[in-house]
Design an enzyme around this catalytic site. Structure first.
Site, PDB file in Angstrom:
ATOM      1  N   CYS A 106     -63.881  18.349 -30.897  1.00 54.50           N
ATOM      2  CA  CYS A 106     -64.728  17.508 -31.422  1.00 54.50           C
ATOM      3  C   CYS A 106     -63.783  16.385 -32.643  1.00 54.50           C
ATOM      4  O   CYS A 106     -63.230  17.094 -33.396  1.00 54.50           O
ATOM      5  CB  CYS A 106     -65.726  17.861 -32.303  1.00 54.50           C
ATOM      6  N   CYS A 117     -76.884   8.043 -42.692  1.00 54.32           N
ATOM      7  CA  CYS A 117     -77.989   8.886 -42.171  1.00 54.32           C
ATOM      8  C   CYS A 117     -78.351   9.824 -43.089  1.00 54.32           C
ATOM      9  O   CYS A 117     -77.357  10.521 -43.680  1.00 54.32           O
ATOM     10  CB  CYS A 117     -77.747   9.574 -40.545  1.00 54.32           C
ATOM     11  N   CYS A 120     -76.713  13.639 -42.742  1.00 51.60           N
ATOM     12  CA  CYS A 120     -75.438  13.726 -42.422  1.00 51.60           C
ATOM     13  C   CYS A 120     -74.434  13.756 -43.456  1.00 51.60           C
ATOM     14  O   CYS A 120     -74.392  12.980 -44.243  1.00 51.60           O
ATOM     15  CB  CYS A 120     -74.917  12.607 -41.483  1.00 51.60           C
ATOM     16  N   CYS A 335     -71.179  18.175 -39.134  1.00 48.89           N
ATOM     17  CA  CYS A 335     -70.365  17.042 -39.501  1.00 48.89           C
ATOM     18  C   CYS A 335     -70.160  16.820 -41.047  1.00 48.89           C
ATOM     19  O   CYS A 335     -71.037  16.656 -41.472  1.00 48.89           O
ATOM     20  CB  CYS A 335     -71.399  15.955 -39.121  1.00 48.89           C
TER      21      CYS A 335
HETATM   22  N1  SAH Z   1     -71.911   8.558 -35.956  1.00 45.32           N
HETATM   23  C1  SAH Z   1     -71.861   9.076 -34.519  1.00 45.32           C
HETATM   24  C2  SAH Z   1     -71.004  10.192 -34.441  1.00 45.32           C
HETATM   25  C3  SAH Z   1     -70.727  11.114 -35.549  1.00 45.32           C
HETATM   26  S1  SAH Z   1     -72.331  12.349 -35.672  1.00 45.32           S
HETATM   27  C4  SAH Z   1     -73.299   9.370 -34.229  1.00 45.32           C
HETATM   28  O1  SAH Z   1     -74.034   9.038 -35.045  1.00 45.32           O
HETATM   29  O2  SAH Z   1     -73.645   9.762 -33.219  1.00 45.32           O
HETATM   30  C5  SAH Z   1     -72.474  13.390 -34.402  1.00 45.32           C
HETATM   31  C6  SAH Z   1     -73.855  13.904 -33.987  1.00 45.32           C
HETATM   32  O3  SAH Z   1     -74.166  15.130 -35.154  1.00 45.32           O
HETATM   33  C7  SAH Z   1     -74.790  12.914 -34.184  1.00 45.32           C
HETATM   34  O4  SAH Z   1     -75.602  13.080 -33.280  1.00 45.32           O
HETATM   35  C8  SAH Z   1     -75.517  13.136 -35.608  1.00 45.32           C
HETATM   36  O5  SAH Z   1     -76.637  12.497 -35.774  1.00 45.32           O
HETATM   37  C9  SAH Z   1     -75.372  14.602 -35.638  1.00 45.32           C
HETATM   38  N2  SAH Z   1     -75.420  15.248 -37.109  1.00 45.32           N
HETATM   39  C10 SAH Z   1     -75.042  14.544 -38.211  1.00 45.32           C
HETATM   40  N3  SAH Z   1     -75.423  15.647 -39.236  1.00 45.32           N
HETATM   41  C11 SAH Z   1     -76.130  16.591 -38.495  1.00 45.32           C
HETATM   42  C12 SAH Z   1     -76.767  17.736 -38.936  1.00 45.32           C
HETATM   43  N4  SAH Z   1     -76.948  18.020 -40.272  1.00 45.32           N
HETATM   44  N5  SAH Z   1     -77.475  18.614 -38.158  1.00 45.32           N
HETATM   45  C13 SAH Z   1     -77.379  18.374 -37.040  1.00 45.32           C
HETATM   46  N6  SAH Z   1     -76.793  17.306 -36.279  1.00 45.32           N
HETATM   47  C14 SAH Z   1     -76.182  16.357 -37.319  1.00 45.32           C
END
Ligand code: SAH
Length: 356
Positions: A106, A117, A120, A335
């Site tokens: 990853c 978001c 995140c 993440c």
């Molecule tokens: N920016 C991209 C890729 C990075 S995040 C995106 O938005 O897809 C990769 C995945 O992890 C995304 O689906 C994101 O929404 C998720 N993610 C981020 N924080 C998270 C969390 N706290 N718990 C579960 N999934 C999470």
């Protein structure tokens, strides 16, 4: 400054040959050099190359633009979380996951993330800068070296950053890493995860690459999506899904929708039904993600029983759905969590760099 130096891991083998020749050196030296680079090796370990040649190269170029600063191995499942330090002191994460079908890396695509978001950790400090193709490739080589004797067979662009917000470097990286001269990881073994930028999804569809598109949907309607994903204010779910349909049509690949279940926000069964009606007749798969709690954010994972009910509802409505296995929970698996943790400690170099 190291920033001005050429990142050799970002050059194609042909470009590396042209560059080595421009130094007045024979082309076969480029092949030797490149052979070492893809093994994740620095200049000091390139034993079959003459010192004078390496000195000349090192004056102008970086061998590995990243190094491994921290390595955490999960006692539960062998997942390895890596913290890379880049040549300018910024840090980004990577995760090595071991599955029956092979090893998945990853990878991050940006230092931080601008998308904001709510759930995140990567976005807590905004975006500091984009990663280059050479940095992304370099991190693959280092991780591949660590993963040995097995090799990395799959890559998921699901680390920090929004890959489609760094489109040119990410697509250059995808071309590079699929080359037989590097790791030979074909696009079919690569997933690109995006919060959903419709124009960029369409552009990617035109590239003729067979990358699996993962779309972070996380909501069944615009109202809920806007609460947790600022990008939803710019692009409606309808627009995003139209772009996904285009991607499916062009590539023949199904799209994977990621949906993190957040307690009391998007996990009601009416949400599952609404989601199913939106995705009906689409060639797709839904990946339900139990939310990784991020302390900095006041959002909690849905209870396990609710995840099961959500899964059941979608399945009954003929939507292909699975729940993502959680790996590496004991090592800040989610993440941006490891980097966020690191930023709290006295070593704060990566805060100093400015975004270009
Ligand atoms: N920016 C991209 C890729 C990075 S995040 C995106 O938005 O897809 C990769 C995945 O992890 C995304 O689906 C994101 O929404 C998720 N993610 C981020 N924080 C998270 C969390 N706290 N718990 C579960 N999934 C999470």
């Amino acid at each position: 400054m190291s920033e001005q130096k050429i990142q050799l891991t970002g050059l194609t083998p042909d470009a590396a040959t042209v560059w080595v020749k421009s130094l007045g050196e024979p082309g076969f030296r480029a092949k030797q050099l490149y052979g070492w680079l893809v093994k994740g090796v620095g200049f000091d370990e390139m034993k079959n190359l003459p010192g004078a040649f390496l000195t000349k190269v090192a004056e102008q170029a970086l061998a590995q633009p990243a190094a491994i600063l921290e390595r955490h191995v999960s006692k539960q499942d062998g997942t390895e979380k890596l913290l890379f330090v880049l040549h300018d002191g910024h840090t980004v994460e990577g995760v090595i996951m071991r599955y029956h079908h092979g090893i998945t890396l990853c990878l991050s695509t940006q230092v931080g993330c601008a998308m904001g978001c709510a759930f995140c950790a990567s976005t807590l400090q905004g975006k500091l800068r984009d990663l280059t193709a050479g940095e992304m490739a370099g991190m693959c080589y280092l991780a591949n070296r660590l993963a040995g004797p097995d090799r990395i067979s799959n890559i998921v662009l699901m680390g920090s950053g929004e890959p489609l917000d760094n489109y040119d470097q990410v697509t250059a990286f995808l071309r590079l890493i699929s080359s037989p001269d590097t790791l030979n990881i074909g696009a079919r073994h690569i997933s690109l995860s995006t919060c959903g930028l419709p124009q960029k999804i369409r552009a990617l569809a035109e590239e003729g690459m067979q990358v699996t598109l993962s779309l972070s949907l996380h909501a069944p309607n615009d109202e809920i999506r806007k609460q947790i994903m600022p990008i939803a204010r710019a692009h409606s779910i309808d627009d995003v899904l139209q772009a996904c349909r285009y991607y499916i049509e062009k590539t023949g690949r199904r799209v994977v929708f990621e949906y993190a279940l957040i307690d009391g926000i998007n996990d009601k069964l009416e949400h599952a039904r609404e989601l199913a009606s939106r995705l009906r007749r689409m060639q797709c798969h839904v990946n339900l993600i139990p939310l990784n709690d991020v302390k900095e954010r006041n959002l909690r994972a849905s209870p396990r029983a609710q995840v099961e009910r959500f899964l059941e509802t979608l399945t009954q409505l003929n939507i292909s759905t699975t729940v993502r296995r959680q790996l590496g929970n004991d090592i800040f698996g989610a993440c941006g969590q490891l980097r966020a943790q690191r930023l709290k400690t006295p070593y704060q170099d990566d805060k100093q760099g400015d975004a270009p």
